[in-house]
Design an enzyme around this catalytic site. Structure first.
Site, PDB file in Angstrom:
ATOM      1  N   LYS A  13       0.841  -1.199   0.000  1.00  0.00           N
ATOM      2  CA  LYS A  13       0.000   0.000   0.000  1.00  0.00           C
ATOM      3  C   LYS A  13       0.883   1.259   0.000  1.00  0.00           C
ATOM      4  O   LYS A  13       2.108   1.168   0.190  1.00  0.00           O
ATOM      5  CB  LYS A  13      -0.911  -0.049   1.230  1.00  0.00           C
ATOM      6  CG  LYS A  13      -1.857  -1.271   1.270  1.00  0.00           C
ATOM      7  CD  LYS A  13      -2.664  -1.255   2.568  1.00  0.00           C
ATOM      8  CE  LYS A  13      -3.481  -2.494   2.774  1.00  0.00           C
ATOM      9  NZ  LYS A  13      -4.152  -2.498   4.103  1.00  0.00           N
ATOM     10  N   TYR A  53     -12.354  -3.681  -2.084  1.00  0.00           N
ATOM     11  CA  TYR A  53     -12.736  -3.754  -0.672  1.00  0.00           C
ATOM     12  C   TYR A  53     -14.252  -3.855  -0.487  1.00  0.00           C
ATOM     13  O   TYR A  53     -14.775  -3.421   0.542  1.00  0.00           O
ATOM     14  CB  TYR A  53     -12.192  -2.527   0.068  1.00  0.00           C
ATOM     15  CG  TYR A  53     -10.703  -2.588   0.356  1.00  0.00           C
ATOM     16  CD1 TYR A  53     -10.166  -3.626   1.137  1.00  0.00           C
ATOM     17  CD2 TYR A  53      -9.826  -1.618  -0.123  1.00  0.00           C
ATOM     18  CE1 TYR A  53      -8.801  -3.688   1.412  1.00  0.00           C
ATOM     19  CE2 TYR A  53      -8.449  -1.680   0.151  1.00  0.00           C
ATOM     20  CZ  TYR A  53      -7.951  -2.712   0.922  1.00  0.00           C
ATOM     21  OH  TYR A  53      -6.603  -2.768   1.206  1.00  0.00           O
ATOM     22  N   PHE A  61     -14.593   2.094   8.872  1.00  0.00           N
ATOM     23  CA  PHE A  61     -13.256   2.380   8.350  1.00  0.00           C
ATOM     24  C   PHE A  61     -13.191   2.375   6.814  1.00  0.00           C
ATOM     25  O   PHE A  61     -12.126   2.580   6.243  1.00  0.00           O
ATOM     26  CB  PHE A  61     -12.227   1.397   8.935  1.00  0.00           C
ATOM     27  CG  PHE A  61     -12.447  -0.069   8.579  1.00  0.00           C
ATOM     28  CD1 PHE A  61     -12.012  -0.583   7.360  1.00  0.00           C
ATOM     29  CD2 PHE A  61     -13.089  -0.917   9.469  1.00  0.00           C
ATOM     30  CE1 PHE A  61     -12.202  -1.923   7.037  1.00  0.00           C
ATOM     31  CE2 PHE A  61     -13.300  -2.263   9.153  1.00  0.00           C
ATOM     32  CZ  PHE A  61     -12.852  -2.765   7.929  1.00  0.00           C
ATOM     33  N   ARG A 106       4.041  -6.840   8.785  1.00  0.00           N
ATOM     34  CA  ARG A 106       3.325  -5.841   9.592  1.00  0.00           C
ATOM     35  C   ARG A 106       3.925  -5.741  10.995  1.00  0.00           C
ATOM     36  O   ARG A 106       4.011  -4.654  11.568  1.00  0.00           O
ATOM     37  CB  ARG A 106       1.841  -6.202   9.666  1.00  0.00           C
ATOM     38  CG  ARG A 106       1.105  -5.942   8.352  1.00  0.00           C
ATOM     39  CD  ARG A 106      -0.218  -6.673   8.309  1.00  0.00           C
ATOM     40  NE  ARG A 106      -1.058  -6.266   7.194  1.00  0.00           N
ATOM     41  CZ  ARG A 106      -2.152  -6.924   6.832  1.00  0.00           C
ATOM     42  NH1 ARG A 106      -2.532  -8.010   7.482  1.00  0.00           N
ATOM     43  NH2 ARG A 106      -2.878  -6.517   5.802  1.00  0.00           N
ATOM     44  N   ASN A 116      -1.098  -0.328   7.679  1.00  0.00           N
ATOM     45  CA  ASN A 116      -0.475  -1.640   7.914  1.00  0.00           C
ATOM     46  C   ASN A 116       0.263  -2.210   6.702  1.00  0.00           C
ATOM     47  O   ASN A 116       0.423  -3.423   6.564  1.00  0.00           O
ATOM     48  CB  ASN A 116      -1.495  -2.631   8.497  1.00  0.00           C
ATOM     49  CG  ASN A 116      -2.642  -2.903   7.544  1.00  0.00           C
ATOM     50  OD1 ASN A 116      -2.732  -2.306   6.477  1.00  0.00           O
ATOM     51  ND2 ASN A 116      -3.519  -3.817   7.933  1.00  0.00           N
ATOM     52  N   HIS A 119      -1.315  -5.800   1.659  1.00  0.00           N
ATOM     53  CA  HIS A 119      -2.548  -6.578   1.501  1.00  0.00           C
ATOM     54  C   HIS A 119      -2.192  -7.955   0.961  1.00  0.00           C
ATOM     55  O   HIS A 119      -1.286  -8.087   0.145  1.00  0.00           O
ATOM     56  CB  HIS A 119      -3.488  -5.889   0.495  1.00  0.00           C
ATOM     57  CG  HIS A 119      -4.612  -6.790   0.061  1.00  0.00           C
ATOM     58  ND1 HIS A 119      -5.780  -6.912   0.785  1.00  0.00           N
ATOM     59  CD2 HIS A 119      -4.721  -7.659  -0.977  1.00  0.00           C
ATOM     60  CE1 HIS A 119      -6.557  -7.811   0.193  1.00  0.00           C
ATOM     61  NE2 HIS A 119      -5.938  -8.277  -0.880  1.00  0.00           N
ATOM     62  N   GLU A 130      -9.300 -10.924  -7.025  1.00  0.00           N
ATOM     63  CA  GLU A 130      -8.407  -9.771  -6.924  1.00  0.00           C
ATOM     64  C   GLU A 130      -7.408  -9.736  -8.081  1.00  0.00           C
ATOM     65  O   GLU A 130      -7.126  -8.668  -8.630  1.00  0.00           O
ATOM     66  CB  GLU A 130      -7.688  -9.799  -5.565  1.00  0.00           C
ATOM     67  CG  GLU A 130      -8.668  -9.528  -4.413  1.00  0.00           C
ATOM     68  CD  GLU A 130      -8.103  -9.839  -3.033  1.00  0.00           C
ATOM     69  OE1 GLU A 130      -6.912 -10.240  -2.935  1.00  0.00           O
ATOM     70  OE2 GLU A 130      -8.843  -9.692  -2.044  1.00  0.00           O
TER      71      GLU A 130
HETATM   72  P1  GDP Z   1      -6.631  -7.677   5.884  1.00  0.00           P
HETATM   73  O1  GDP Z   1      -7.282  -8.707   4.991  1.00  0.00           O
HETATM   74  O2  GDP Z   1      -5.690  -8.284   6.877  1.00  0.00           O
HETATM   75  O3  GDP Z   1      -5.997  -6.544   5.122  1.00  0.00           O
HETATM   76  O4  GDP Z   1      -7.797  -7.040   6.779  1.00  0.00           O
HETATM   77  P2  GDP Z   1      -9.325  -6.705   6.468  1.00  0.00           P
HETATM   78  O5  GDP Z   1      -9.744  -7.328   5.166  1.00  0.00           O
HETATM   79  O6  GDP Z   1     -10.114  -7.003   7.678  1.00  0.00           O
HETATM   80  O7  GDP Z   1      -9.314  -5.125   6.293  1.00  0.00           O
HETATM   81  C1  GDP Z   1      -8.789  -4.526   5.128  1.00  0.00           C
HETATM   82  C2  GDP Z   1      -7.951  -3.355   5.539  1.00  0.00           C
HETATM   83  O8  GDP Z   1      -8.796  -2.370   6.124  1.00  0.00           O
HETATM   84  C3  GDP Z   1      -6.897  -3.638   6.608  1.00  0.00           C
HETATM   85  O9  GDP Z   1      -5.687  -4.160   6.089  1.00  0.00           O
HETATM   86  C4  GDP Z   1      -6.709  -2.262   7.213  1.00  0.00           C
HETATM   87  O10 GDP Z   1      -5.853  -1.451   6.407  1.00  0.00           O
HETATM   88  C5  GDP Z   1      -8.120  -1.691   7.142  1.00  0.00           C
HETATM   89  N1  GDP Z   1      -8.846  -1.919   8.389  1.00  0.00           N
HETATM   90  C6  GDP Z   1      -9.460  -3.049   8.804  1.00  0.00           C
HETATM   91  N2  GDP Z   1     -10.030  -2.881  10.007  1.00  0.00           N
HETATM   92  C7  GDP Z   1      -9.782  -1.608  10.371  1.00  0.00           C
HETATM   93  C8  GDP Z   1     -10.096  -0.820  11.508  1.00  0.00           C
HETATM   94  O11 GDP Z   1     -10.750  -1.286  12.462  1.00  0.00           O
HETATM   95  N3  GDP Z   1      -9.635   0.465  11.528  1.00  0.00           N
HETATM   96  C9  GDP Z   1      -8.918   0.986  10.492  1.00  0.00           C
HETATM   97  N4  GDP Z   1      -8.501   2.267  10.572  1.00  0.00           N
HETATM   98  N5  GDP Z   1      -8.606   0.291   9.395  1.00  0.00           N
HETATM   99  C10 GDP Z   1      -9.029  -0.992   9.321  1.00  0.00           C
HETATM  100 MG    MG Z   2      -8.964  -8.702   3.846  1.00  0.00          MG
END
Ligand code: GDP
Ligand code: MG
Length: 153
Positions: A13, A53, A61, A106, A116, A119, A130
């Site tokens: 990212k 997403y 978020f 991370r 973070n 992805h 994707e």
């Molecule tokens: P990933 O698959 O590990 O990337 O996680 P997710 O699919 O749950 O979420 C996608 C992305 O959204 C994450 O990598 C974070 O950058 C962001 N994200 C997820 N949950 C949160 C949250 O509670 N707060 C914030 N600020 N960002 C979030």
């Molecule tokens: Mg995810």
């Protein structure tokens, strides 16, 4: 080897690009033995990120996430190898960097969930969706790893 053609969509990212972590992420996947079959730098338009997403649409978020990931260029990649989807997720570490183990990307390079670094696809269905979303078929290379017999038995 059976299963060695599994593919995952891995993306650095904009924070990872700005912080100079691109080379390290690529190095970790290369050194593991995975094969890089797709790579490009792209500042993703909003529509692409909305689709990428889509599972998070409506969450609080969602908008900050689209702003963050769309704020600069990302490095979008396709990596290939046995169990690359699940092992790739382990290499990235937990979504929340405060829970990500040291030694993960991370865990080593980030502090908060909203910055973070990377992805990675979380399932075969997500990986296919994707990769098709971010890459045209001709942008993914089919090539033979000469080291393959030293990586797989
Ligand atoms: P990933 O698959 O590990 O990337 O996680 P997710 O699919 O749950 O979420 C996608 C992305 O959204 C994450 O990598 C974070 O950058 C962001 N994200 C997820 N949950 C949160 C949250 O509670 N707060 C914030 N600020 N960002 C979030
Ligand atoms: Mg995810």
């Amino acid at each position: 080897m059976a299963g060695a053609n599994e593919r995952s969509f891995i993306m650095i990212k904009p924070d990872g690009v700005q912080r100079g972590i691109v080379g390290d992420v690529i190095r970790r996947f290369e050194q593991k033995g995975y094969k890089l079959v797709g790579l490009k730098m792209i500042q993703a338009p909003r529509a692409l990120l909305e689709s990428h997403y889509e599972e998070h649409k409506g969450k609080k978020f969602f908008e900050p996430l689209l702003t963050y990931v769309g704020s600069g260029p990302c490095v979008a990649m396709v990596w290939e190898g046995l169990n690359v989807i699940s092992v790739g997720r382990k290499m990235l570490g937990a979504t929340d960097p405060s829970k990500a183990e040291p030694g993960t990307i991370r865990g080593d390079f980030s502090i908060v969930t909203g910055r973070n670094i990377c992805h990675g696809s979380d399932s075969e269905t997500a990986a296919k969706r994707e990769i098709d979303l971010w890459f045209r078929p001709e942008e993914v290379a089919n090539w033979a790893h000469t080291a393959e017999r030293w990586i797989y038995e």
